[in-house]
Design a protein around this motif. Structure first.
Motif, PDB file in Angstrom:
ATOM      1  N   ARG A 248     -10.083   2.239  -4.687  1.00  0.00           N
ATOM      2  CA  ARG A 248     -11.079   2.856  -5.561  1.00  0.00           C
ATOM      3  C   ARG A 248     -12.176   1.885  -5.977  1.00  0.00           C
ATOM      4  NH1 ARG A 248      -6.700   5.146  -5.198  1.00  0.00           N
ATOM      5  NH2 ARG A 248      -6.157   7.285  -5.756  1.00  0.00           N
ATOM      6  N   ALA A 249     -12.115   0.670  -5.458  1.00  0.00           N
ATOM      7  CA  ALA A 249     -13.119  -0.337  -5.808  1.00  0.00           C
ATOM      8  C   ALA A 249     -14.423  -0.056  -5.081  1.00  0.00           C
ATOM      9  CB  ALA A 249     -12.611  -1.727  -5.436  1.00  0.00           C
ATOM     10  N   LYS A 250     -15.521  -0.438  -5.721  1.00  0.00           N
ATOM     11  CA  LYS A 250     -16.839  -0.236  -5.130  1.00  0.00           C
ATOM     12  C   LYS A 250     -16.960  -0.967  -3.801  1.00  0.00           C
ATOM     13  CE  LYS A 250     -21.751  -0.843  -6.234  1.00  0.00           C
ATOM     14  NZ  LYS A 250     -22.710  -1.329  -7.268  1.00  0.00           N
TER      15      LYS A 250
ATOM     16  N   ALA B   1     -15.540  -9.997  -3.285  1.00  0.00           N
ATOM     17  CA  ALA B   1     -14.582  -9.033  -3.846  1.00  0.00           C
ATOM     18  C   ALA B   1     -13.644  -8.528  -2.762  1.00  0.00           C
ATOM     19  CB  ALA B   1     -15.329  -7.866  -4.492  1.00  0.00           C
ATOM     20  N   ARG B   2     -14.196  -8.192  -1.590  1.00  0.00           N
ATOM     21  CA  ARG B   2     -13.338  -7.707  -0.500  1.00  0.00           C
ATOM     22  C   ARG B   2     -12.322  -8.763  -0.098  1.00  0.00           C
ATOM     23  NH1 ARG B   2     -18.564  -5.899   1.938  1.00  0.00           N
ATOM     24  NH2 ARG B   2     -18.827  -3.690   1.405  1.00  0.00           N
ATOM     25  N   GLN B   3     -12.780 -10.019   0.031  1.00  0.00           N
ATOM     26  CA  GLN B   3     -11.853 -11.072   0.400  1.00  0.00           C
ATOM     27  C   GLN B   3     -10.774 -11.245  -0.655  1.00  0.00           C
ATOM     28  OE1 GLN B   3     -11.671 -13.017   3.370  1.00  0.00           O
ATOM     29  NE2 GLN B   3      -9.695 -13.357   2.379  1.00  0.00           N
ATOM     30  N   THR B   4     -11.152 -11.122  -1.926  1.00  0.00           N
ATOM     31  CA  THR B   4     -10.180 -11.312  -3.001  1.00  0.00           C
ATOM     32  C   THR B   4      -9.205 -10.136  -3.062  1.00  0.00           C
ATOM     33  OG1 THR B   4     -11.899 -12.525  -4.202  1.00  0.00           O
ATOM     34  CG2 THR B   4      -9.927 -11.928  -5.432  1.00  0.00           C
ATOM     35  N   TYR B   5      -9.693  -8.918  -2.788  1.00  0.00           N
ATOM     36  CA  TYR B   5      -8.760  -7.780  -2.693  1.00  0.00           C
ATOM     37  C   TYR B   5      -7.775  -7.987  -1.537  1.00  0.00           C
ATOM     38  CZ  TYR B   5     -10.954  -4.698  -6.152  1.00  0.00           C
ATOM     39  OH  TYR B   5     -11.390  -4.144  -7.321  1.00  0.00           O
TER      40      TYR B   5
END
Length: 917
Positions: A514-516, A481-485
């Motif tokens: 605001r993402a986890k 998720a972090r990489q995709t953000y």
């Protein structure tokens, strides 16, 4: 039914003359490359053979693409280079290592195809130093992807090597690596030549109407003429008629008919030869013995002139191979592939053996599927991304368990995406989506779809898709998720104001903040980088600064970390956003050095763009031009392009409007077409600098206002605001200048960079002694930085103010300093502005010739600087992706233009610290 006699070479006078001209060039020591394009049977192979006959004294090397070998990485290059490997030790170590890894002779990081290409060029150059070299590549449409990439790279760099690289390629084939090479379209024979061919080939009488119909029907295709008359009876030749059909279809049908007329055992031997890609006669005979086949079964095929088996296996034409495979049923094909698998040495060629096993299997087979997955890993480690994708794709087809099949389909999608096969990636992703059962699998599908769409068309839609994928991953896989953000943030940065609603940088940053995945603490430098970037946009520069500072410090402290894989160009950019120019320069250089060392060329293009921009900010315009020229060379080699920020800043500071404005206008237009707001911003910012240098203040103000409206990044706005302040003051727009200064003041920082430019702008809007205090502060602060153009501009503005205050002596001192700095930098428009101001004080300075009167091209200037600084020809060639021989060729031209005769004289001809270029 008599077969046609084999005629001597007929016709093609124009084409043969062109090939003779290429051979003459090679004999003079020049490189030549040509792609002969035409339909099946049109005579491409015959021209290759004729060219070889016309090249006495040449070393001839032949390779041929094989359809079934298209998934094996570097197979054709291995075939080409094997006879030259005794020269491997003469190449630079990184190139030796790249070839060894590519050929499976050594382990290590995946071999970059372009480093393999440079090594292949080096081997060719070494061989050609002894005698001219002709490399003939037949059926190039069936080369494996990695080999086409390498050969396309080599073809574009054959300059001073006595090498001819000649391809034969099907007319309908489109290929990004070979399409840029010079081509020769090959049509049918003229009617006169076709008649001559038939007269030489057909025994007995050929009725005139039949002859004319055959020529018309085949459109002069020589092989089609020979095959058709070979399949006609004497009665048909004397007056029969037949219906028209396409040449390839008619030839294929003719071969199919002839093959089906052979004994069954001979057909099985033909099938065995067609299913093998090595042309290895010993291998075919081993497989044949397992099938009960021997030498006797080859005789009918050889009598029909369909196949020859001696030291090699050779088909009369590739369509014979295709027809032999098509004439068999599915069970026969599986039987033959299994025999070939058993005949292939599992130690010497495990991947080809596995490929045959997979072809022999129709039902799901987990053992073979798992081995295919492992083979994909081996192929990827050799740099064969296309091959890895092919193995994974076959693995998917043989996988029964649904969840495993989805995982393998996702892996195959990623491999195709990395290899640039976007259509294949999309097809596999559809398979994965259809079978996806878990939310995580569906999130992976969404993430890959966003990456495929972004890779195929970077622009307004990418940020929205990637943001949606990141949101789905947020609860399932925080690392991904972090990489995709981060991917979504980069996409939004590039699209900037041109992004689709929901994908603008503030929207992406707000969602990511605001993402986890972002809220959960992480001390990983790349995660700190993401947190700092999104916070900077969402909550302000001050809020994002702590995370950015920690990320930059972590990257500075660990020079060996594999940080550019995740952060890439954003790592040095983070230092720039902190107003830390020194760290920006260090990280940019480190990014370039890591990319060079790894041989990863796409990251190298990005790194050179960043380092070129840093050099331009510093006022090293000559080195900046060299870095950007090198980046263009690498980008052209891989079919990519550079971000134009560095080239725009360089154009703005150089101050050559006749060169700069077409470039700026084209960049802005292309940016609008592609939806890349950041590139448009860079173009208009550069125009504002250029116009201020020229004293065209109204135009500078318009360009600056346009640039401000094209980006969300606070720091990039700040870079433009000084241009707006200066232009607005000079055009009497006090309110606009004051508003711009107010916005500048919001970026308070201890950095001399920030404080010096703010002081310079405040001085423009202040009267009396207070104004002089700000000018003096600007000169002092900017003098402590590496930003020479900004320091020179502070002296220029200070001198202009002093002249208006009638303090001519003081003004001359400042203006002379500004003029000398701009002249040393190579900032021509600003230097001329300073010269005019000096003239107004009564001090005349002869207008300098800023541009060296050498006539050197950008590449020649770069080579000259590298040679001046002590780099050897192989080192220069490795950096610029050309051969050492080509470097020497360029140096001879450079010496002539500079009027010198040795490398030692370059030190005087090209002073080490000049900014001109």
């Amino acid at each position: 039914m008599p077969g046609p006699r084999t005629p001597t070479f007929t016709g093609r006078a124009r084409e043969r003359a062109e090939l003779d001209g290429l051979l003459r060039r090679v004999r003079r020591g020049e490189g030549s490359v040509l792609v002969i394009r035409g339909e099946a049977g049109i005579g491409k192979t015959a021209l290759l053979h004729d060219c070889a006959r016309q090249a006495p004294g040449f070393r001839i090397m032949r390779i041929s693409g094989v359809e079934s070998e298209m998934e094996l990485p570097f197979a054709a290059i291995h075939q080409l280079c094997t006879p030259m490997l005794d020269r491997l030790g003469e190449l630079p170590t990184p190139q030796q290592r790249a070839l060894r890894v590519a050929f499976g002779l050594a382990g290590g990081r995946p071999a970059d195809p372009f480093l393999v290409g440079l090594a292949t060029l080096g081997l060719m150059s070494e061989i050609a130093a002894e005698q001219p070299l002709a490399c003939l590549v037949d059926d190039a449409q069936w080369l494996d992807g990695a080999s086409k990439q390498v050969l396309g790279f080599v073809g574009r760099r054959l300059i001073a090597e006595p090498v001819l690289l000649l391809f034969a390629l099907r007319d309908e084939s489109e290929d990004q690596w070979l399409s840029a090479l010079p081509s020769l379209p090959l049509g049918g024979l003229t009617d006169e030549d076709a008649r001559e061919l038939l007269a030489a080939s057909v025994p007995g009488r050929l009725e005139e109407r039949v002859r004319d119909r055959l020529i018309a029907e085949t459109r002069g295709n020589p092989l089609a003429l020979l095959e058709l008359v070979g399949g006609m009876s004497r009665e048909e030749l004397a007056g029969g008629f037949g219906g028209p059909s396409s040449v390839s279809s008619r030839m294929y049908d003719t071969y199919l008919q002839r093959i089906r007329g052979l004994p069954e055992a001979t057909r099985l031997l033909l099938l065995t030869a067609a299913a093998d890609s090595t042309a290895d006669a010993a291998l075919v005979w081993r497989a044949g013995r397992a099938l009960g086949l021997g030498r006797a079964q080859a005789v009918p095929a050889e009598s029909e002139q369909l196949l020859v088996i001696d030291s090699l296996v050779r088909f009369r034409h590739p369509l014979v191979r295709s027809a032999a495979y098509a004439a068999a049923d599915a069970e026969q094909r599986r039987m033959v592939h299994r025999a070939l698998a058993e005949a292939t040495d599992p130690a010497a060629d495990p991947d080809r053996r596995l490929w045959h096993l997979a072809a022999a299997t129709t039902a799901p087979d987990e053992d073979i599927a798992a081995e295919l997955q492992r083979a994909a890993g081996r192929a990827g480690a050799r740099g064969g991304l296309s091959a890895a994708a092919g193995f994974l794709q076959r693995s998917v087809a043989l996988t029964h368990e649904p969840e495993t099949r989805v995982e393998r389909a996702l892996a195959a999608t990623r491999a195709h995406l990395q290899a640039g096969s976007l259509q294949a990636a999309g097809g596999l992703l559809a398979e994965a989506e259809a079978d996806a059962r878990t939310n995580l699998q569906r999130a992976h599908v969404a993430q890959l779809r966003g990456q495929i769409d972004w890779a195929s068309s970077p622009g307004p839609a990418g940020p929205v898709q990637l943001l949606s994928a990141a949101a789905r991953l947020d609860e399932l896989d925080m690392g991904l998720a972090r990489q995709t953000y981060l991917d979504a943030w980069i996409a939004a940065l590039v699209a900037d104001r041109l992004a689709e609603p929901g994908g603008h940088l503030p929207e992406v940053s707000r969602a990511a903040a605001r993402a986890k995945a972002t809220l959960v603490p992480s001390d990983e430098p790349a995660d700190l980088l993401l947190h700092g970037l999104v916070t900077m946009i969402d909550a302000g520069v001050a809020a994002g600064t702590p995370s950015l500072r920690r990320a930059v410090d972590a990257f500075l402290d660990d020079p060996d970390a594999d940080w550019f894989q995740r952060g890439g160009a954003l790592v040095p950019a983070a230092a720039a956003y902190l107003w830390d120019f020194d760290s920006w320069a260090i990280l940019a250089a480190r990014l370039t050095e890591r990319a060079r060392r790894s041989g990863a060329l796409a990251p190298l293009v990005t790194a050179l763009s960043v380092q070129g921009m840093v050099a331009a900010w510093r006022g090293d315009l000559g080195p900046a031009a060299a870095l950007l020229a090198e980046g263009d060379v690498v980008a052209e080699a891989i079919g990519g392009r550079m971000f134009p920020g560095g080239s725009m800043l360089l154009a703005g500071y150089r101050g050559r409007p006749a060169e700069a404005m077409p470039l700026i206008e084209a960049t802005a237009a292309h940016a609008a077409d592609r939806g890349e707001g950041l590139s448009a911003h860079a173009a208009h910012w550069a125009e504002a600098i250029l116009r201020n240098g020229l004293g065209q203040y109204a135009e500078a103000m318009t360009a600056a206002e346009q640039a401000l409206g094209e980006t969300y990044v606070p720091q990039r706005k700040w870079w433009v605001l000084p241009e707006l302040v200066e232009a607005a003051v000079r055009t009497g727009k006090a309110r606009e200048a004051e508003d711009a200064l107010r916005r500048l003041s919001e970026h308070a920082s201890d950095s001399d960079w920030v404080s010096g430019i703010e002081a310079r702008c405040r001085a423009l809007l202040t009267e009396g002694p207070e104004s002089e205090r700000f000018y003096a502060e600007a000169v002092e602060r900017l003098g402590r930085t590496a930003l020479r153009p900004e320091h020179a501009r502070a002296h220029l503005l200070y001198g202009e103010w002093l002249r208006r205050e009638q303090r001519r002596t003081d003004a001359r001192q400042r203006l002379r300093t500004a003029h000398d700095l701009f002249t040393d930098i190579g900032a021509e428009a600003f230097a001329e502005r300073a010269r005019r101001e000096l003239a107004a004080t009564g001090q005349r300075i002869r207008k300098p010739t800023l541009r060296p009167v050498t006539g050197l091209t950008p590449q020649e200037a770069h080579i000259a600087r590298l040679a001046r600084d002590g780099r050897t020809n192989p080192e220069i060639g490795a950096e610029l992706f050309i051969s050492a021989r080509t470097v020497e060729w360029h140096l001879s031209k450079i010496f002539t233009k500079l009027g010198i005769s040795s490398r030692k004289a370059l030190r005087d001809a090209l002073p080490a610290h000049t900014g001109q270029g």
